[in-house]
Design an enzyme around this catalytic site. Structure first.
Site, PDB file in Angstrom:
ATOM      1  N   HIS A  26       0.833  -1.211   0.000  1.00 39.85           N
ATOM      2  CA  HIS A  26       0.000   0.000   0.000  1.00 39.85           C
ATOM      3  C   HIS A  26       0.860   1.250   0.000  1.00 39.85           C
ATOM      4  O   HIS A  26       2.045   1.202   0.310  1.00 39.85           O
ATOM      5  CB  HIS A  26      -0.979   0.031   1.186  1.00 39.85           C
ATOM      6  N   HIS A  56       3.870   7.129   3.824  1.00 34.80           N
ATOM      7  CA  HIS A  56       4.824   6.023   3.651  1.00 34.80           C
ATOM      8  C   HIS A  56       4.380   5.089   2.533  1.00 34.80           C
ATOM      9  O   HIS A  56       3.233   5.156   2.089  1.00 34.80           O
ATOM     10  CB  HIS A  56       5.045   5.231   4.954  1.00 34.80           C
ATOM     11  N   GLU A  98       7.652   1.105   5.031  1.00 37.04           N
ATOM     12  CA  GLU A  98       7.154   0.032   5.886  1.00 37.04           C
ATOM     13  C   GLU A  98       7.404  -1.278   5.161  1.00 37.04           C
ATOM     14  O   GLU A  98       7.214  -1.351   3.941  1.00 37.04           O
ATOM     15  CB  GLU A  98       5.648   0.241   6.116  1.00 37.04           C
TER      16      GLU A  98
END
Ligand code: CO
Length: 134
Positions: free
Chosen positions: A7, A79, A130
């Site tokens: 994502h 992020h 991440e």
């Protein structure tokens, strides 16, 4: 080592307005908001055919997203999340390469009930990264 883009996360000042933009203007499938007190955020997931958009809004006084929104009042990209097969092996490889893992270096359970780690933006072209064990 990294796999699919899981994502892209966007911090937003108004979660309802952002959800409406993705649902109505962009015509996407948008989840209900989910509070994640351990991470200090409320999240909404937008499902796209090949990845997801994670809309982030601060939850609680110590939210890591609050400072970001103070610096970017209209919201902005927060992020990117890449999938890895083995998060501990990925962490060890990254630290051996000189990358900095945020926090205590131990994976935490993220938004999809899977272990995640965050990597220092200064080591990745100014972008908070991440990694999630898929
Ligand atoms: Co994320």
């Amino acid at each position: 080592m990294i796999g699919r883009l899981n994502h892209v996360a966007i911090a937003v000042p108004d979660l309802a307005a952002a959800s409406k933009t993705y649902r109505e203007t962009l015509g996407a499938k948008v989840s209900a908001p989910v509070d994640m007190p351990a991470h200090g955020v409320t999240t909404v997931f937008v499902e796209l055919p090949n990845t997801k958009i994670e809309l982030l809004h601060p939850l609680g006084a110590a939210s890591p997203v609050a400072k970001f929104l103070a610096d970017h009042p209209s919201g902005g990209m927060h992020h990117v999340c890449f999938e890895v097969d083995d998060i501990l092996a990925a962490r060890d490889r990254l630290t051996a390469e000189g990358a900095r893992v945020l926090g205590d270096g131990q994976p935490r359970i993220g938004a999809h009930d899977k272990p995640v780690l965050f990597l220092h933006p200064k080591d990745f072209c100014g972008t908070l990264v991440e990694i999630e064990q898929a």
